[in-house]
Design an enzyme around this catalytic site. Structure first.
Site, PDB file in Angstrom:
ATOM      1  N   HIS A   4      -5.378  -2.446  -6.906  1.00  0.00           N
ATOM      2  CA  HIS A   4      -3.993  -3.043  -6.118  1.00  0.00           C
ATOM      3  C   HIS A   4      -3.860  -2.484  -4.968  1.00  0.00           C
ATOM      4  O   HIS A   4      -3.478  -1.261  -4.929  1.00  0.00           O
ATOM      5  CB  HIS A   4      -3.036  -3.116  -7.336  1.00  0.00           C
ATOM      6  CG  HIS A   4      -1.716  -3.755  -6.855  1.00  0.00           C
ATOM      7  ND1 HIS A   4      -0.559  -3.108  -7.242  1.00  0.00           N
ATOM      8  CD2 HIS A   4      -1.763  -4.904  -6.631  1.00  0.00           C
ATOM      9  CE1 HIS A   4       0.177  -4.419  -7.080  1.00  0.00           C
ATOM     10  NE2 HIS A   4      -0.443  -5.289  -6.540  1.00  0.00           N
ATOM     11  N   GLU A  59      -8.208  -5.073  -3.957  1.00  0.00           N
ATOM     12  CA  GLU A  59      -7.311  -6.156  -3.654  1.00  0.00           C
ATOM     13  C   GLU A  59      -6.363  -5.614  -2.278  1.00  0.00           C
ATOM     14  O   GLU A  59      -5.816  -4.694  -2.540  1.00  0.00           O
ATOM     15  CB  GLU A  59      -6.375  -6.592  -4.840  1.00  0.00           C
ATOM     16  CG  GLU A  59      -5.452  -7.840  -4.541  1.00  0.00           C
ATOM     17  CD  GLU A  59      -3.733  -7.507  -4.331  1.00  0.00           C
ATOM     18  OE1 GLU A  59      -3.167  -8.550  -4.046  1.00  0.00           O
ATOM     19  OE2 GLU A  59      -3.606  -6.231  -4.100  1.00  0.00           O
ATOM     20  N   ASP A  81      -3.136  -7.445   0.809  1.00  0.00           N
ATOM     21  CA  ASP A  81      -2.379  -8.494   1.006  1.00  0.00           C
ATOM     22  C   ASP A  81      -2.387  -8.759   2.473  1.00  0.00           C
ATOM     23  O   ASP A  81      -2.442  -7.951   3.325  1.00  0.00           O
ATOM     24  CB  ASP A  81      -0.850  -8.234   0.854  1.00  0.00           C
ATOM     25  CG  ASP A  81      -0.566  -7.692  -0.688  1.00  0.00           C
ATOM     26  OD1 ASP A  81      -0.819  -8.438  -1.833  1.00  0.00           O
ATOM     27  OD2 ASP A  81      -0.483  -6.771  -0.944  1.00  0.00           O
ATOM     28  N   HIS A  84       2.002  -6.122   2.812  1.00  0.00           N
ATOM     29  CA  HIS A  84       2.747  -6.902   1.349  1.00  0.00           C
ATOM     30  C   HIS A  84       4.135  -7.525   1.839  1.00  0.00           C
ATOM     31  O   HIS A  84       4.165  -8.842   1.322  1.00  0.00           O
ATOM     32  CB  HIS A  84       2.945  -5.968   0.251  1.00  0.00           C
ATOM     33  CG  HIS A  84       3.568  -6.576  -0.934  1.00  0.00           C
ATOM     34  ND1 HIS A  84       4.823  -6.900  -1.147  1.00  0.00           N
ATOM     35  CD2 HIS A  84       2.976  -6.954  -1.947  1.00  0.00           C
ATOM     36  CE1 HIS A  84       5.065  -7.351  -2.479  1.00  0.00           C
ATOM     37  NE2 HIS A  84       3.877  -7.470  -2.864  1.00  0.00           N
ATOM     38  N   GLU A 112      -5.451 -11.178  -1.038  1.00  0.00           N
ATOM     39  CA  GLU A 112      -4.387 -12.015  -1.514  1.00  0.00           C
ATOM     40  C   GLU A 112      -3.619 -12.615  -0.033  1.00  0.00           C
ATOM     41  O   GLU A 112      -3.268 -11.919   0.862  1.00  0.00           O
ATOM     42  CB  GLU A 112      -3.302 -11.418  -2.039  1.00  0.00           C
ATOM     43  CG  GLU A 112      -2.006 -12.210  -2.711  1.00  0.00           C
ATOM     44  CD  GLU A 112      -1.123 -11.562  -3.201  1.00  0.00           C
ATOM     45  OE1 GLU A 112      -1.041 -10.582  -3.885  1.00  0.00           O
ATOM     46  OE2 GLU A 112       0.086 -12.223  -3.304  1.00  0.00           O
TER      47      GLU A 112
HETATM   48  O1  G3P Z   1      -2.971 -10.141  -6.856  1.00  0.00           O
HETATM   49  C1  G3P Z   1      -2.289  -9.358  -7.892  1.00  0.00           C
HETATM   50  C2  G3P Z   1      -0.991  -8.769  -7.109  1.00  0.00           C
HETATM   51  O2  G3P Z   1      -1.480  -8.236  -5.862  1.00  0.00           O
HETATM   52  C3  G3P Z   1       0.137  -9.659  -6.861  1.00  0.00           C
HETATM   53  O3  G3P Z   1       1.498  -9.206  -6.670  1.00  0.00           O
HETATM   54  O4  G3P Z   1       3.234  -8.654  -5.283  1.00  0.00           O
HETATM   55  O5  G3P Z   1       1.467  -6.847  -5.679  1.00  0.00           O
HETATM   56  O6  G3P Z   1       1.065  -8.535  -4.218  1.00  0.00           O
HETATM   57  P1  G3P Z   1       1.601  -8.347  -5.376  1.00  0.00           P
HETATM   58 MG    MG Z   2      -1.120  -8.429  -3.710  1.00  0.00          MG
END
Ligand code: G3P
Ligand code: MG
Length: 247
Positions: free
Chosen positions: A12, A39, A41, A54, A114
């Site tokens: 993450h 993953e 953002d 993020h 993401e």
């Molecule tokens: O993709 C899973 C997760 O990243 C979604 O929540 O807020 O951490 O981007 P967040």
């Molecule tokens: Mg995310």
């Protein structure tokens, strides 16, 4: 069921809790631990450069202040995105998507990008991120998995690069999940693990969709979800839920 060439565990925000989120250092930490997928953002600066962050503002994860959508990328790139986490990471920056792509390809990591638009920029962000992903990962071993909480961003991503797999991110599973996932040609539903039950996983699979559960931070819960048939776990605790943890 849709193709799913992805491993069981995804780190993450790059490296979970082991490094400052959404930096190349985070990606490096995960890869060193043997992780095969990350993953992160992605959003747009004022001058429409795609970079990793993020929040809507740079406040929490850098030494700067203000809304990301109002800053030129050149100014964003000068901010320190590592020291807030630990002095050892001073000098880390918010990389562009292109820089992240080069690094992930060098490390042979699968990627979930993401799409995290700033408010009002959903369609624009979806289109530009998908276009860049198609470009920077051309010929990559496994296709980048795009995901977003924003249906508008996913729709626009589909328009720009229909061949890229898409996952719809939700917290709780809404009543109309089948319709939206079908209309967007999604391969997966990405669901908060707190909202999942064994029966729900079966339903989602029966609709032809894979399931990614976020953000799972205990091995016990990860094991339970895998028993339910979850395809991939997104975790902050790559030290506890590592690449070989779930086989
Ligand atoms: O993709 C899973 C997760 O990243 C979604 O929540 O807020 O951490 O981007 P967040
Ligand atoms: Mg995310």
């Amino acid at each position: 069921m849709a193709d799913w060439p992805y491993p069981r565990v995804v780190a993450h925000r790059g490296g979970g809790t082991l490094a400052p989120e959404n930096t190349l250092a985070a990606i490096r930490v995960g890869a060193k631990l043997g992780l095969k997928m990350v993953e992160f953002d992605a959003k747009l600066s004022a001058d429409e450069v795609v970079f990793l962050l993020h929040d809507d503002t740079v406040n929490r994860t850098s030494d700067g202040r203000g809304a990301a959508a109002r800053k030129q990328y050149a100014a964003i790139a000068r901010l320190d995105a590592g020291s807030w986490f630990d002095g050892r990471f001073s000098g880390e920056w918010m990389p562009t998507l292109q820089q992240a792509s080069e690094y992930c390809r060098e490390l042979d990591l699968a990627v979930n990008v993401e799409i995290k638009p700033c408010p009002g920029r959903e369609a624009l962000t979806g289109r530009i991120v998908a276009g860049e992903v198609a470009r920077w990962w051309e010929g990559a071993t496994s296709p980048v998995l795009l995901s977003s909480f924003s249906l508008e961003a996913l729709r626009s991503a589909r328009g720009a690069a229909a061949h890229l797999p898409r996952g719809w991110l939700v917290d709780a599973v809404p009543a109309d999940w089948r319709e939206h996932a079908r209309a967007l040609g999604c391969v997966s539903l990405h669901v908060s693990h707190r909202q999942l039950t064994a029966a729900r996983v079966v339903q989602i699979n029966e609709a032809g969709l894979r399931v990614l559960a976020y953000t799972v931070n205990t091995p016990e819960r990860a094991r339970e979800l895998v028993e339910w048939g979850i395809d991939t776990i997104c975790t902050d605790r790559i030290d506890l839920i590592g690449a070989s943890f779930l086989g």
